[in-house]
Motif scaffolding. Structure first.
Motif, PDB file in Angstrom:
ATOM      1  N   ALA A 177      27.567  -0.422  48.156  1.00 43.95           N
ATOM      2  CA  ALA A 177      27.530  -1.878  48.012  1.00 43.95           C
ATOM      3  C   ALA A 177      28.568  -2.350  47.004  1.00 43.95           C
ATOM      4  O   ALA A 177      29.256  -3.369  47.225  1.00 43.95           O
ATOM      5  N   LYS A 178      28.716  -1.609  45.891  1.00 43.12           N
ATOM      6  CA  LYS A 178      29.706  -1.985  44.867  1.00 43.12           C
ATOM      7  C   LYS A 178      31.126  -1.886  45.427  1.00 43.12           C
ATOM      8  O   LYS A 178      31.959  -2.765  45.193  1.00 43.12           O
ATOM      9  N   SER A 215      31.964  -0.266  55.262  1.00 44.47           N
ATOM     10  CA  SER A 215      32.422  -1.152  56.339  1.00 44.47           C
ATOM     11  C   SER A 215      31.286  -2.032  56.844  1.00 44.47           C
ATOM     12  O   SER A 215      31.463  -3.243  57.010  1.00 44.47           O
ATOM     13  N   LEU A 216      30.110  -1.446  57.062  1.00 46.47           N
ATOM     14  CA  LEU A 216      28.974  -2.217  57.570  1.00 46.47           C
ATOM     15  C   LEU A 216      28.535  -3.271  56.572  1.00 46.47           C
ATOM     16  O   LEU A 216      28.205  -4.410  56.955  1.00 46.47           O
ATOM     17  N   ALA A 217      28.535  -2.931  55.289  1.00 49.83           N
ATOM     18  CA  ALA A 217      28.138  -3.906  54.259  1.00 49.83           C
ATOM     19  C   ALA A 217      29.098  -5.092  54.241  1.00 49.83           C
ATOM     20  O   ALA A 217      28.683  -6.247  54.097  1.00 49.83           O
ATOM     21  N   ILE A 218      30.406  -4.820  54.378  1.00 49.32           N
ATOM     22  CA  ILE A 218      31.394  -5.911  54.428  1.00 49.32           C
ATOM     23  C   ILE A 218      31.111  -6.821  55.623  1.00 49.32           C
ATOM     24  O   ILE A 218      31.172  -8.052  55.509  1.00 49.32           O
ATOM     25  N   LYS A 219      30.767  -6.222  56.753  1.00 44.17           N
ATOM     26  CA  LYS A 219      30.460  -7.002  57.949  1.00 44.17           C
ATOM     27  C   LYS A 219      29.206  -7.846  57.754  1.00 44.17           C
ATOM     28  O   LYS A 219      29.106  -8.965  58.268  1.00 44.17           O
ATOM     29  N   LEU A 266      19.673 -10.626  60.122  1.00 43.93           N
ATOM     30  CA  LEU A 266      19.700 -10.217  58.727  1.00 43.93           C
ATOM     31  C   LEU A 266      20.518  -8.942  58.590  1.00 43.93           C
ATOM     32  O   LEU A 266      20.751  -8.239  59.582  1.00 43.93           O
ATOM     33  N   PRO A 267      20.967  -8.603  57.377  1.00 48.66           N
ATOM     34  CA  PRO A 267      21.613  -7.304  57.180  1.00 48.66           C
ATOM     35  C   PRO A 267      20.684  -6.175  57.627  1.00 48.66           C
ATOM     36  O   PRO A 267      19.457  -6.294  57.522  1.00 48.66           O
ATOM     37  N   THR A 268      21.264  -5.105  58.128  1.00 50.38           N
ATOM     38  CA  THR A 268      20.463  -3.982  58.599  1.00 50.38           C
ATOM     39  C   THR A 268      20.474  -2.804  57.632  1.00 50.38           C
ATOM     40  O   THR A 268      19.626  -1.924  57.714  1.00 50.38           O
ATOM     41  N   GLY A 293      24.304  -3.436  52.753  1.00 48.09           N
ATOM     42  CA  GLY A 293      24.525  -4.800  53.255  1.00 48.09           C
ATOM     43  C   GLY A 293      23.562  -5.783  52.637  1.00 48.09           C
ATOM     44  O   GLY A 293      23.929  -6.917  52.323  1.00 48.09           O
ATOM     45  N   MET A 294      22.306  -5.356  52.469  1.00 51.54           N
ATOM     46  CA  MET A 294      21.306  -6.224  51.841  1.00 51.54           C
ATOM     47  C   MET A 294      21.705  -6.555  50.403  1.00 51.54           C
ATOM     48  O   MET A 294      21.681  -7.721  49.986  1.00 51.54           O
ATOM     49  N   LEU A 295      22.110  -5.538  49.633  1.00 53.34           N
ATOM     50  CA  LEU A 295      22.512  -5.765  48.234  1.00 53.34           C
ATOM     51  C   LEU A 295      23.724  -6.697  48.154  1.00 53.34           C
ATOM     52  O   LEU A 295      23.764  -7.606  47.325  1.00 53.34           O
TER      53      LEU A 295
END
Length: 700
Positions: A393-394, A434-438, A450-452, A456-458
């Motif tokens: 996430a960071k 990559s998924l968190a950025i998306k 919602l984020p999965t 991504g949630m953070l």
């Protein structure tokens, strides 16, 4: 109830214009129909049903079985008081005679109005109803003035203004033309067909024939009918191809606003373009060209797409080739931007963010990215998220905004985040990064996904919290319908994510930690309190969508016991279940009664006298105390484990003893010690309920 006359006819009004703005057509149609029908209702003309019409070159409405004449009304005209209307001899005074003359009656015909303040002369006059013909012009003019037209235009040498030049005005009652003038146009029974397939002038024989007559002229005048025709063709053709069309209601509405006679055709583009991320291709197809992309069973984009033409061509291949020619340069641009962007890494793009302002008082996008990375770490620690997810996430936070300076996002803004995810994978970043950025912007709107992932949630939470704290911190709080930073949408997103991921962290603690990262940039000392209240205020509409009433939410949020959104949610669910139980009504009334006693006697629940069991004399109070002693041992432990449903289930067992106590025991005893002891007992019972919620606010 108005009884419709079998002789009542259909009223039709159609304003024929040049092509109306497609993005505004649906709103214009709805606004005109609603405003016009309201005007007709205000005038007292009854009708059976409303049929709206809206197409690129016309706004219209039909009112079936519409009255031609208003009903007669009785108008009461009060005269002078009887005491001044007649002299001592009983003869009418000049005031009375003048009033009677003005009303066209003899004084002897006057009635009397008797009230608690005296007696007056009264005349009840019958006012004949006016005709629809005399009132229609004003009703249409008032309706047109209410349309959402930001920039009206003029045409020719006229001073008349409207959103587009108007050419015809059809106003008919049954088979008759109603003689009016609107926008400088005299009414007639003339309407126009399709610009290419139909006749320029058609004389309508009857208002009831409007839609069918236009259909023969290649015009589907009814908005919903046109949308359904488009959708049916899209579904039919895509099914034949073994693909599924990618569209939503907004795209369907906009396409419907562009055509009067929809004909769905299919076209193709070169497979080489499929190397470009599908989101960019879909964006340019849907947003720029109003085409409908097709997806395969794996949701991958097909090189075949559908589009809606406004003509039924004898040579459809020419129309198809023309549209393929139009889309090719747009796709070529997308491919060029994608290949160019890949030549530099996201990390190098992120260096340019220091020159892009987030907000004047809050610094650059680069500074925001740094804070968001720090917030993800804080959230990770507070939520006990695994270190690997926090690390991803960071990293995603550092790179999340880098695609804002990419060629692709600058050309197609709606793919921000999505393109960053593609570029991150190309650069060799971890798939979770990559998924968190998306997922950083999710949810973008009500009902959105919602984020999965944990990362991504953070990141999504951190992004929204940073914006919320920063904008509130410089006192740019949303007011009325003004919310330029979409903070209400961010707040709902925060609520949805925290509840979905069971983020059991104190709200104030999170907000305070984020505010500290801004150091001395925030000028609002109440930022923490205001944001917590802002988030809590969003809970009632949030739960209303889930069928949970506002009083249930209020019973929890107005109780100071809640610690986090997860905790609040568990309490609301427990109270919602309790409210549907057979014991709820009686226990709610008991809590209301105790709350009133405490308020009346100005007793603070935190300063209650200790219960003295030796002062109990009545069997009902002894029984209640006995049950209380058992519960006071178990409820605190249940509350520590957030087992609110079990607490309310156990407290529900108090119904019988509480009912008996209030029926048989005099709380306000003459002996002050007995009185205070009894108040302490019921107050302590109420404190047990308050460990979950203040159920006294529930409505029964």
């Amino acid at each position: 109830m108005t009884i419709l006359n079998s002789q009542d006819q259909t009223l039709l009004v159609e304003l024929g214009t040049e092509e109306l703005p497609p993005k505004s057509l649906k709103k214009l149609t709805d606004s005109f129909v609603n405003a016009f029908t309201q005007e007709i209702k205000k005038l007292g003309f009854s009708f059976d049903s409303v049929i709206p019409f809206g197409a690129p070159r016309r706004l219209g409405v039909s009112l079936t079985h519409c009255q031609r004449t208003q009903a007669d009304t009785i108008v009461e005209k009060r005269g002078p008081a009887v005491s001044v209307a007649f002299d001592e001899a009983g003869e009418p005074t000049k005031a009375a005679l003048g009033w009677a003359r003005g009303n066209g009656i003899d004084i002897s015909q006057a009635e009397r109005l008797i009230t608690d303040k005296g007696e007056w002369l009264l005349h009840k006059a019958t006012q004949k109803g006016q005709s629809l013909d005399s009132q229609l012009e004003g009703a249409i003019e008032r309706a047109l003035k209410q349309l959402p037209i930001p920039k009206p235009m003029r045409w020719g040498s006229s001073d008349v203004e409207f959103i587009r030049p108007a050419h015809t005005l059809c106003a008919m009652y049954g088979s008759e033309i109603i003689d009016i003038e609107i926008l400088g146009i005299q009414s007639s029974n003339i309407i126009s067909g399709h610009r290419f397939h139909g006749e320029s002038e058609i004389r309508l024989t009857h208002a009831d024939n409007y839609a069918e007559t236009l259909k023969h002229q290649y015009v589907l005048a009814d908005y919903q009918t046109r949308m359904q025709a488009i959708e049916q063709q899209l579904l039919s053709q895509s099914e034949e191809l073994g693909l599924k069309p990618d569209y939503d209601n907004d795209l369907l509405e906009e396409i419907s606003s562009l055509v009067e006679w929809p004909v769905v055709l299919q076209a193709k583009f070169e497979n080489d373009f499929l190397d470009v991320p599908k989101e960019a291709l879909i964006y340019t197809m849907k947003d720029d060209q109003k085409y409908v992309p097709l997806l395969d069973e794996n949701n991958e984009l097909s090189s075949t797409f559908l589009f809606v033409s406004n003509i039924e061509s004898k040579e459809p291949q020419q129309v198809i080739e023309g549209n393929q020619k139009v889309i090719r340069p747009r796709l070529s641009d997308a491919k060029f931007f994608f290949e160019t962007d890949k030549k530099t890494s996201l990390a190098s793009k992120a260096e340019a963010l220091s020159t892009i302002l987030f907000q004047k008082e809050l610094g650059s996008i680069a500074e925001k990215s740094t804070r968001v990375a720090q917030i993800t770490a804080i959230l990770g620690e507070l939520t006990g998220t695994e270190s690997e997810h926090v690390m991803h996430a960071k990293r995603a936070a550092v790179l999340a905004k880098a695609d804002l300076v990419s060629n692709m996002v600058m050309e197609f803004p709606s793919v921000q985040g999505i393109m960053g995810a593609h570029y991150a994978l190309h650069d060799g970043e971890h798939p979770s990064v990559s998924l968190a950025i998306k997922e950083q912007y999710l949810p973008r709107f009500a009902g959105d996904d919602l984020p999965t992932s944990q990362a991504g949630m953070l990141l999504s939470l951190a992004e929204k919290l940073d914006t919320l704290v920063g904008i509130f911190g410089i006192n740019k709080i949303p007011k009325g319908d003004k919310d330029p930073f979409a903070l209400r949408r961010s707040a709902i997103g925060i609520l949805r994510i925290m509840l979905a991921f069971n983020v059991n962290v104190n709200l104030s603690r999170i907000i305070s930690a984020v505010a500290e990262l801004y150091e001395n940039k925030l000028s609002n000392p109440l930022v923490e309190q205001q944001i917590v209240e802002f988030l809590i205020d969003r809970l009632k509409p949030f739960y209303a969508d889930k069928g949970i009433s506002a009083d249930i939410v209020a019973s929890v949020v107005e109780c100071e016991a809640q610690q986090s959104l997860s905790d609040i949610n568990q309490r609301i669910v427990a109270v919602s279940n309790f409210a549907n139980s057979s014991n709820a009504e009686s226990l709610v009334k008991a809590n209301k009664r105790v709350a009133n006693i405490l308020a009346k006697n100005k007793i603070n629940l935190d300063e209650l006298t200790e219960i003295n069991s030796g002062l109990f004399t009545e069997s009902a109070e002894k029984a209640l105390y006995g049950e209380f002693e058992k519960l006071v041992q178990t409820v605190p432990n249940l509350a520590k484990n957030n087992n609110y449903q079990e607490i309310l289930d156990q407290l529900s067992l108090l119904k019988t003893s509480l009912d008996a106590f209030f029926d048989e025991v005099m709380i306000m005893a003459d002996d002050e010690r007995v009185k205070q002891n009894r108040i302490s007992l019921v107050a302590q019972v109420r404190k047990l309920f308050l460990s979950v919620a203040d159920i006294s606010v529930l409505n029964f």
